[in-house]
Write a protein that holds these residues in place. Structure first.
Motif, PDB file in Angstrom:
ATOM      1  N   GLY A 444       0.797  -1.225   0.000  1.00  0.00           N
ATOM      2  CA  GLY A 444       0.000   0.000   0.000  1.00  0.00           C
ATOM      3  C   GLY A 444       0.823   1.265   0.000  1.00  0.00           C
ATOM      4  N   ASN A 445       2.129   1.149   0.264  1.00  0.00           N
ATOM      5  CA  ASN A 445       3.017   2.318   0.207  1.00  0.00           C
ATOM      6  C   ASN A 445       3.378   2.700  -1.220  1.00  0.00           C
ATOM      7  N   LEU A 446       3.098   1.815  -2.178  1.00  0.00           N
ATOM      8  CA  LEU A 446       3.508   2.045  -3.565  1.00  0.00           C
ATOM      9  C   LEU A 446       2.429   2.852  -4.283  1.00  0.00           C
ATOM     10  N   THR A 447       2.293   4.076  -3.866  1.00  0.00           N
ATOM     11  CA  THR A 447       1.178   4.908  -4.326  1.00  0.00           C
ATOM     12  C   THR A 447       1.337   5.410  -5.751  1.00  0.00           C
ATOM     13  N   GLU A 448       2.514   5.189  -6.371  1.00  0.00           N
ATOM     14  CA  GLU A 448       2.717   5.610  -7.750  1.00  0.00           C
ATOM     15  C   GLU A 448       2.501   4.466  -8.741  1.00  0.00           C
ATOM     16  N   LEU A 449       2.177   3.279  -8.255  1.00  0.00           N
ATOM     17  CA  LEU A 449       2.058   2.108  -9.121  1.00  0.00           C
ATOM     18  C   LEU A 449       0.994   2.296 -10.200  1.00  0.00           C
ATOM     19  N   ASN A 450       1.340   1.893 -11.423  1.00  0.00           N
ATOM     20  CA  ASN A 450       0.382   1.826 -12.527  1.00  0.00           C
ATOM     21  C   ASN A 450       0.026   0.388 -12.881  1.00  0.00           C
ATOM     22  N   ARG A 451       1.002  -0.525 -12.687  1.00  0.00           N
ATOM     23  CA  ARG A 451       0.801  -1.914 -13.105  1.00  0.00           C
ATOM     24  C   ARG A 451       1.345  -2.858 -12.027  1.00  0.00           C
ATOM     25  N   ILE A 452       0.533  -3.837 -11.638  1.00  0.00           N
ATOM     26  CA  ILE A 452       0.926  -4.849 -10.660  1.00  0.00           C
ATOM     27  C   ILE A 452       0.702  -6.228 -11.276  1.00  0.00           C
ATOM     28  N   TYR A 453       1.771  -7.014 -11.366  1.00  0.00           N
ATOM     29  CA  TYR A 453       1.663  -8.373 -11.911  1.00  0.00           C
ATOM     30  C   TYR A 453       2.229  -9.359 -10.880  1.00  0.00           C
ATOM     31  N   LEU A 454       1.336 -10.047 -10.179  1.00  0.00           N
ATOM     32  CA  LEU A 454       1.738 -11.045  -9.181  1.00  0.00           C
ATOM     33  C   LEU A 454       1.173 -12.418  -9.518  1.00  0.00           C
ATOM     34  N   GLN A 455       0.630 -12.596 -10.711  1.00  0.00           N
ATOM     35  CA  GLN A 455      -0.045 -13.840 -11.064  1.00  0.00           C
ATOM     36  C   GLN A 455       0.932 -15.021 -11.174  1.00  0.00           C
ATOM     37  N   ASP A 456       0.348 -16.220 -11.141  1.00  0.00           N
ATOM     38  CA  ASP A 456       1.109 -17.453 -11.329  1.00  0.00           C
ATOM     39  C   ASP A 456       2.204 -17.625 -10.275  1.00  0.00           C
ATOM     40  N   ASN A 457       1.804 -17.540  -9.012  1.00  0.00           N
ATOM     41  CA  ASN A 457       2.682 -17.852  -7.890  1.00  0.00           C
ATOM     42  C   ASN A 457       1.906 -18.755  -6.935  1.00  0.00           C
ATOM     43  N   ASP A 458       2.368 -18.878  -5.705  1.00  0.00           N
ATOM     44  CA  ASP A 458       1.661 -19.644  -4.683  1.00  0.00           C
ATOM     45  C   ASP A 458       1.325 -18.747  -3.505  1.00  0.00           C
ATOM     46  N   LEU A 459       0.991 -17.511  -3.792  1.00  0.00           N
ATOM     47  CA  LEU A 459       0.659 -16.557  -2.740  1.00  0.00           C
ATOM     48  C   LEU A 459      -0.657 -16.937  -2.078  1.00  0.00           C
ATOM     49  N   GLY A 460      -0.723 -16.793  -0.762  1.00  0.00           N
ATOM     50  CA  GLY A 460      -1.927 -17.138  -0.014  1.00  0.00           C
ATOM     51  C   GLY A 460      -2.383 -15.989   0.858  1.00  0.00           C
ATOM     52  N   GLY A 461      -3.273 -16.325   1.794  1.00  0.00           N
ATOM     53  CA  GLY A 461      -3.809 -15.284   2.667  1.00  0.00           C
ATOM     54  C   GLY A 461      -4.799 -14.397   1.955  1.00  0.00           C
ATOM     55  N   ARG A 462      -5.104 -13.310   2.570  1.00  0.00           N
ATOM     56  CA  ARG A 462      -6.079 -12.368   2.015  1.00  0.00           C
ATOM     57  C   ARG A 462      -5.385 -11.279   1.188  1.00  0.00           C
ATOM     58  N   ILE A 463      -6.134 -10.699   0.281  1.00  0.00           N
ATOM     59  CA  ILE A 463      -5.652  -9.504  -0.411  1.00  0.00           C
ATOM     60  C   ILE A 463      -5.647  -8.373   0.603  1.00  0.00           C
ATOM     61  N   PRO A 464      -4.507  -7.728   0.850  1.00  0.00           N
ATOM     62  CA  PRO A 464      -4.475  -6.710   1.911  1.00  0.00           C
ATOM     63  C   PRO A 464      -5.345  -5.499   1.569  1.00  0.00           C
ATOM     64  N   GLU A 465      -6.042  -5.001   2.571  1.00  0.00           N
ATOM     65  CA  GLU A 465      -6.882  -3.816   2.361  1.00  0.00           C
ATOM     66  C   GLU A 465      -6.052  -2.616   1.930  1.00  0.00           C
ATOM     67  N   SER A 466      -4.783  -2.605   2.317  1.00  0.00           N
ATOM     68  CA  SER A 466      -3.925  -1.460   1.986  1.00  0.00           C
ATOM     69  C   SER A 466      -3.734  -1.286   0.491  1.00  0.00           C
ATOM     70  N   ILE A 467      -4.052  -2.325  -0.297  1.00  0.00           N
ATOM     71  CA  ILE A 467      -3.877  -2.212  -1.740  1.00  0.00           C
ATOM     72  C   ILE A 467      -4.757  -1.098  -2.309  1.00  0.00           C
ATOM     73  N   GLY A 468      -5.776  -0.738  -1.563  1.00  0.00           N
ATOM     74  CA  GLY A 468      -6.635   0.369  -1.987  1.00  0.00           C
ATOM     75  C   GLY A 468      -5.919   1.704  -2.017  1.00  0.00           C
ATOM     76  N   ASN A 469      -4.728   1.787  -1.379  1.00  0.00           N
ATOM     77  CA  ASN A 469      -3.948   3.030  -1.416  1.00  0.00           C
ATOM     78  C   ASN A 469      -3.243   3.232  -2.746  1.00  0.00           C
ATOM     79  N   CYS A 470      -3.176   2.192  -3.552  1.00  0.00           N
ATOM     80  CA  CYS A 470      -2.497   2.273  -4.864  1.00  0.00           C
ATOM     81  C   CYS A 470      -3.482   2.853  -5.875  1.00  0.00           C
ATOM     82  N   ARG A 471      -3.738   4.137  -5.745  1.00  0.00           N
ATOM     83  CA  ARG A 471      -4.845   4.760  -6.453  1.00  0.00           C
ATOM     84  C   ARG A 471      -4.532   5.178  -7.892  1.00  0.00           C
TER      85      ARG A 471
END
Length: 666
Positions: A444-471
């Motif tokens: 959520g600190n990456l507030t300048e992000l335009n593109r996020i690619y995390l697909q095709d891994n083994d990531l678990g848990g919940r999607i963090p609410e902080s991702i909403g800061n990447c506006r």
């Protein structure tokens, strides 16, 4: 990454224009009685061109010719025109041949106008002409062969026109030439060997044409050459060995051709002043010469999309001016720490802006020295290699990174929380690895992000609410992981999402939040293969930019919401493998952009519409819905008739099962 070097092209043009200012020198001229002929020639020039911006307003009888806009006269012969400079003046028409009557003319610059038609062959009468600049117009046809008679020419620039045909074979007669620029036209044929006679040449620009054949050996005779720009053609064969001995060259640009061969081992010793080496998109092979460590003036090296093998030379710490390195799309290797020494040496290059190493055969563990680059580093790409091990935790030190791509490797471990230190990051690519753990809250600190690619891994848990800061995110792909829990409503507050949001193939559950309607600019929403349930939210109708909507393989129930009729640009809709019931809504037939529709394996009933996407039986699928009838005859369904008021006796007759509006009858 396929790098087209916008920076490199801009720098080449700047160098070109600087040379133009230096290469026109004054030559003593013989006297002539008066300039009446020059006035007449200029008046004829004005009469034959359109001047919508009034650039030639001062060209009238009340002003002396030498005070006319763009006109300069000589010192020894103050009544004779020696220069005509009408740059960016909005002039339209053909270049009047009368300009050739300005027999004292040394400089003719008509750059950046709207001249069309052919170059006047009469220009050969300008025997004193030293500088000709007709670039950035719409001139077509061939370069006049007569131009070679202008033996005093020192600079010719006709770049960015529509010129065709071949370069005149005897162009080498222009032996005083300093700058020769024919770039960005439609020229064909080969590079004339006679170019080697231009022994004073400083800069040669032939880029972005359709030139074929080999580079002539005679180019190696241009001992004063500093800029060689012949990229974006169809040149083939090996570069003559003599060219590698042009010790004055600072810019060597041959990219985007069909050239082949190996690079001499001592290449960077024989080219000691080299600043830009652009050899990308060719068929070069062999090793990158170890002498690269001696290229102390090098700023930009681009060898991408070739067949280079072996390791990258180490001991590059002396390349203090290095700004851009692109070695992507080759077969370069690294298997152990010694092979990665080049990376540690590059950390001493404090001006380095971009390091592009993707699509090679780099393997082994990613060195921790990656975290030691200077704050000037903006881009690092190592995707599509065979790199293993963990992402170094020190990666967060590179706080000025704008692009980080490590996708399609064999990385393991977690995404380090220190990644939140990359506060200037615009693109994050970690897809196609074996990463585990959770998406760190610090994303959520990456507030300048335009593109996020995390697909095709083994990531678990919940999607963090902080991702909403990447506006500022426009593209987000978290698919093909093991993410669970509900989709946080904060995710749908990112109104900048426009290209796509892909959360498919996870373990997400719960309902789809009503806040999904905030994604008004989204083009594609992919939520397939999860455990989502509840009704399809009516607010989806507010996402009026949607072209692709994939909700299949979930547990959605209820009917298809009428609000989807607002999605006038929808091209593909897949609601298959859910628990959707009710009728197929008629509005789906009215969505004229709809090309593919999949409603299979639900509990739909009643009539299948006949219009729109339903006319093409290969464009939609409805299998697994056993209560449907009507539609195209090719579907071979039961006939559908409207269920009218007062038709209870029809119901009692038990002809078939029915929907609320239709009866299915044999």
């Amino acid at each position: 990454m396929k790098h087209s070097s916008v920076f490199s092209s801009s720098l080449l043009l700047l160098l070109h224009d600087l040379i133009l200012l230096l290469c026109v020198v004054s030559v003593p001229l013989p006297s002539m009685a008066d300039g009446a002929a020059d006035r007449l020639a200029l008046e004829s020039f004005k009469s034959m061109v359109s001047d919508p911006l009034g650039a030639l307003a001062s060209w009238n009888r009340t002003n002396p010719v030498c005070r006319w806009q763009g006109v300069s006269c000589g010192r020894r012969h103050p009544d004779r025109v020696t220069a005509l400079r009408l740059l960016s003046s909005g002039l339209v028409g053909r270049i009047p041949p009368h300009v050739a009557n300005l027999t004292f003319l040394q400089v003719l610059r008509l750059r950046d106008n709207s001249f069309h038609g052919q170059m006047p062959p009469e220009l050969d009468r300008l025997s004193r002409l030293q500088a000709l600049d007709l670039s950035l117009n719409y001139l077509d046809g061939p370069i006049p062969a007569t131009l070679t008679r202008c033996s005093n020419l020192r600079q010719v620039s006709v770049r960015s026109n529509l010129l065709t045909g071949e370069i005149p074979g005897d162009v080498g007669l222009l032996s005083k030439m300093l700058v020769f620029n024919l770039g960005q036209n439609n020229l064909t044929g080969s590079i004339p060997p006679s170019l080697g006679n231009m022994t004073s040449l400083i800069a040669l620009f032939l880029q972005s044409n359709t030139l074929e054949g080999s580079i002539p050996e005679s180019i190696g005779d241009l001992k004063s050459l500093q800029l060689l720009q012949i990229a974006y053609n169809r040149l083939s064969g090996a570069i003559p060995s003599s060219v590698y001995n042009l010790s004055s060259i600072s810019v060597f640009s041959v990219g985007n051709n069909l050239l082949e061969g190996t690079l001499p081992a001592n290449m960077f010793d024989t080219l000691p002043t080299l600043e830009m080496l652009l050899m990308n998109n060719n068929h070069f092979h062999g090793h990158i010469p170890a002498s690269l460590s001696n290229a102390s003036y090098m700023g930009d090296i681009e060898l991408s999309v070739n067949y280079f093998t072996g390791t990258v030379p180490s001991h590059l710490e002396n390349l203090r001016r290095l700004y851009f390195v692109n070695l992507s799309d080759n077969q370069l290797e690294a298997t152990d720490s010694s092979d990665w020494e080049f990376l540690a040496s590059l950390t001493n290059c404090s001006l380095l802006h971009a390091l592009v190493l993707d699509t090679n055969n780099f393997g082994g563990r990613l060195p921790t020295s990656l975290a030691n680059f200077s704050s000037s580093l903006n881009i690092i790409t190592l995707g599509s290699n065979h790199i293993s091990g963990a992402i170094p935790t020190g990666i967060g030190n590179l706080f000025n990174l704008t692009t980080l791509s490590l996708s399609d490797n064999h990385l393991t471990g977690v995404i380090p929380p220190t990644i939140g230190g990359l506060r200037n990051l615009h693109a994050l690519g970690l897809s196609g690895n074996r990463l585990t753990g959770q998406i760190p809250h610090s994303i959520g600190n990456l507030t300048e992000l335009n593109r996020i690619y995390l697909q095709d891994n083994d990531l678990g848990g919940r999607i963090p609410e902080s991702i909403g800061n990447c506006r500022r995110v426009e593209e987000m792909d978290l698919s093909h992981n093991k993410l669970g829990g509900q989709i946080p409503m904060q995710l749908f507050s990112i109104s900048s999402l426009s290209t796509y949001l892909n959360l498919s193939n996870n373990l997400l559950n719960g309902t789809l939040p009503l806040q999904v309607g905030n994604l008004r600019n989204l083009g594609a929403l992919v939520l397939a293969h999860n455990n989502l349930s509840g009704d399809i939210p009516t607010t989806l109708g507010q996402c009026q930019s949607l072209e692709y909507l994939y909700l299949h393989d979930n547990s959605f129930q209820g009917s298809v919401p009428q609000s989807l009729s607002s999605l006038r640009g929808l091209s593909e809709l897949d609601l298959s493998s859910n628990n959707i019931s009710g009728n197929i809504p008629e509005f789906l037939a009215d969505l004229h952009a709809l090309q593919r529709l999949n409603l299979s394996y639900n509990d739909l009933e009643g009539n299948v519409p006949n219009d729109g996407v339903f006319r093409n039986i290969t464009a939609f699928s409805f299998i697994g819905n056993h209560k449907l009838c009507g539609g195209n005859q090719g579907l071979h369904l039961l006939r559908a008739i409207p269920l009218l008021v007062g038709s209870m006796n029809l119901l009692r007759s038990g002809l078939s099962s029915q929907s609320s509006l239709w009866l299915c009858v044999r």
